[in-house]
Write a protein that holds these residues in place. Structure first.
Motif, PDB file in Angstrom:
ATOM      1  N   MET A 172      -5.425  -4.476   1.447  1.00 45.84           N
ATOM      2  CA  MET A 172      -5.508  -4.747   0.013  1.00 45.84           C
ATOM      3  C   MET A 172      -5.937  -3.503  -0.752  1.00 45.84           C
ATOM      4  SD  MET A 172      -7.270  -8.517  -0.185  1.00 45.84           S
ATOM      5  CE  MET A 172      -8.607  -8.093   0.931  1.00 45.84           C
ATOM      6  N   GLY A 173      -5.699  -3.541  -2.050  1.00 43.83           N
ATOM      7  CA  GLY A 173      -6.171  -2.469  -2.923  1.00 43.83           C
ATOM      8  C   GLY A 173      -5.072  -1.668  -3.552  1.00 43.83           C
ATOM      9  N   SER A 174      -4.064  -1.285  -2.763  1.00 48.10           N
ATOM     10  CA  SER A 174      -2.980  -0.455  -3.293  1.00 48.10           C
ATOM     11  C   SER A 174      -1.754  -0.605  -2.412  1.00 48.10           C
ATOM     12  CB  SER A 174      -3.402   1.019  -3.344  1.00 48.10           C
ATOM     13  OG  SER A 174      -2.297   1.851  -3.666  1.00 48.10           O
ATOM     14  N   SER A 175      -0.575  -0.585  -3.042  1.00 51.70           N
ATOM     15  CA  SER A 175       0.677  -0.663  -2.279  1.00 51.70           C
ATOM     16  C   SER A 175       0.921   0.587  -1.451  1.00 51.70           C
ATOM     17  CB  SER A 175       1.849  -0.895  -3.230  1.00 51.70           C
ATOM     18  OG  SER A 175       1.946   0.164  -4.167  1.00 51.70           O
ATOM     19  N   SER A 176       0.201   1.661  -1.744  1.00 51.22           N
ATOM     20  CA  SER A 176       0.362   2.905  -0.991  1.00 51.22           C
ATOM     21  C   SER A 176      -0.568   2.989   0.211  1.00 51.22           C
ATOM     22  CB  SER A 176       0.130   4.110  -1.905  1.00 51.22           C
ATOM     23  OG  SER A 176      -1.170   4.083  -2.454  1.00 51.22           O
TER      24      SER A 176
END
Length: 421
Positions: A172-176
């Motif tokens: 989780m947190g960022s798509s990167s």
């Protein structure tokens, strides 16, 4: 005369101010705020219409005893925005009890899910939990865990839950964030699809029935798999594939779809645990069948590539990702899926873990990747582009059922309004 003019200006801009402030709230708090008055309700509706991007909740490590880590992660992200019980609530003059101060590090979900796909490891989803009354471990039923997940989600939400030997998940947190191949241990994820303009997602279930050997075509139409010119992508998952006749039944589902200009991808899973759209309590635990998701909408673009047994090192894995990159699928508002054989992963590549997920991240640094390790794969090289042209890997009808392979899939859900929250 100046004061009323200023007052009118303030009142005229009140809706804009309220909408700006409410836009910072996560969805669950926003829905509560919508109950305050008509103005707040209308502002909340406008905000929700802008939140059309996929969200997800991931669990990569075992949680504390008492439940699966995915249940705890969902509860934390969806339910625990407010301080624990026991903290005081303040009472407003109008008699409305206000909520306590939010805990900033919780509740990151800013969408109202309409469809949820969750996948968890089969081994610990039905694990052991402590029973204090009898001072011994009690077998935790997978249905109990599934119900715990369903209770955390909106009542009208479509939910499809799968159990598999291994998990592919983006933190989780960022798509990167770097996707992880978790072949052993407790892990899982839940994909939260909101209502997206121009996109329709339908769950479906075809159980194998002893009496009826021919599948009712009306059920295909109800699932959006027939007489649907906007159908673009179908994710299929066969369960209890060890049962006699399970593979033949899967062919019955796949073959009619193979003749259409759509993307097909998926694999064989251990079992499915949730399908709220119907009452599946009557299904025996050893029954077999096919479940899945149908994605319809003219704005959807998609592509799949097949990594066969010859893909056995970093160079050949990256070459496969180059083929997927050549499809030129837009990477904004796009999700990646990886459906791999349980015999691949570090057992196949030997020299390096996370080989295929790393290769995907190299070519698609901003696309989140999810999937599983299963008992068989569904898919081939196919590309559906913006003008809906199907390109197949050969001139003959594609063989979609495989073993000891990996299927990589991209699904672009169309351009959406930016999330204002």
């Amino acid at each position: 005369m100046e004061a009323p003019g200023k007052g009118g200006l303030v009142l005229g801009n009140l809706a804009e101010v309220v909408e700006r402030v409410l836009g910072f709230l996560p969805t669950k708090a926003l829905l509560r705020a919508a109950c305050v008055c008509r103005l707040w309700r209308e502002c909340a509706r406008r905000i929700l219409r802008t939140r059309q991007r996929l969200a997800w909740v991931s669990a990569l490590e075992p949680g504390p005893p008492g439940g699966h880590a995915l249940v705890q992660a969902l509860a934390r992200e969806l339910e625990s925005r407010f301080a624990p019980r026991g903290t005081g609530r303040c009472r407003c003059r109008a008699g409305v009890t206000s909520a306590p101060a939010p805990r900033v590090f919780l509740q990151r979900v800013h969408v109202l899910p309409q469809t949820v796909l969750y996948i968890a490891d089969a081994e610990t989803f039905s694990g052991h939990e402590e029973c204090h009354e009898h001072k011994k471990a009690r077998k935790r039923n997978s249905k109990e865990t599934a119900i715990a997940i369903e209770k955390l989600l909106p009542k009208r939400c479509q939910v499809l839950g799968l159990l598999t030997p291994g998990i592919v998940v983006t933190p989780m947190g960022s798509s990167s964030n770097q996707p992880q191949e978790i072949e052993d241990g407790e892990a899982g994820f839940a994909l939260l699809f909101p209502k997206i303009d121009g996109v329709k997602i339908q769950t479906f279930h075809f159980p194998k029935e002893v009496k009826n050997r021919v599948i009712d075509e009306n059920k295909f139409a109800e699932a959006g798999l027939k007489n649907n010119p906007d159908l673009r992508v179908v994710l299929l998952f066969g369960y209890n594939s060890w049962k006699s006749g399970a593979t033949r039944f899967l062919h019955q589902i796949v073959n009619p779809l193979n003749e259409k200009s759509i993307i097909l991808a998926g694999g064989q899973v251990e079992s499915f645990t949730s399908l709220i759209s119907e009452n599946n309590n009557a299904q025996p635990s050893d029954a077999c069948g096919v479940v899945g998701l149908a994605f319809s909408g003219p704005q959807i673009q998609s592509a799949t590539v097949l990594l066969d047994q010859d893909v056995a090192d970093e160079r050949t894995a990256e070459a496969a990702m180059q083929r997927l990159k050549a499809a030129n699928i837009p990477e904004c508002n796009t999700i990646g899926f990886m459906f791999a054989c349980v015999g691949r992963g570090y057992r196949h590549y030997k020299t390096k873990r996370n080989m295929e997920a790393d290769a995907f991240r190299k070519f698609f640094p901003s696309v989140p990747l999810f999937g599983f390790f299963g008992h068989g794969e569904i898919g081939c090289d196919r590309i559906v582009t913006g003008n809906f042209v199907l390109r197949e890997c050969n001139d003959v009808k594609d063989d979609l059922l495989h073993g000891y392979t990996t299927v990589m899939t991209l699904i672009h859900l169309g351009s959406t309004k930016a999330n204002q929250a």
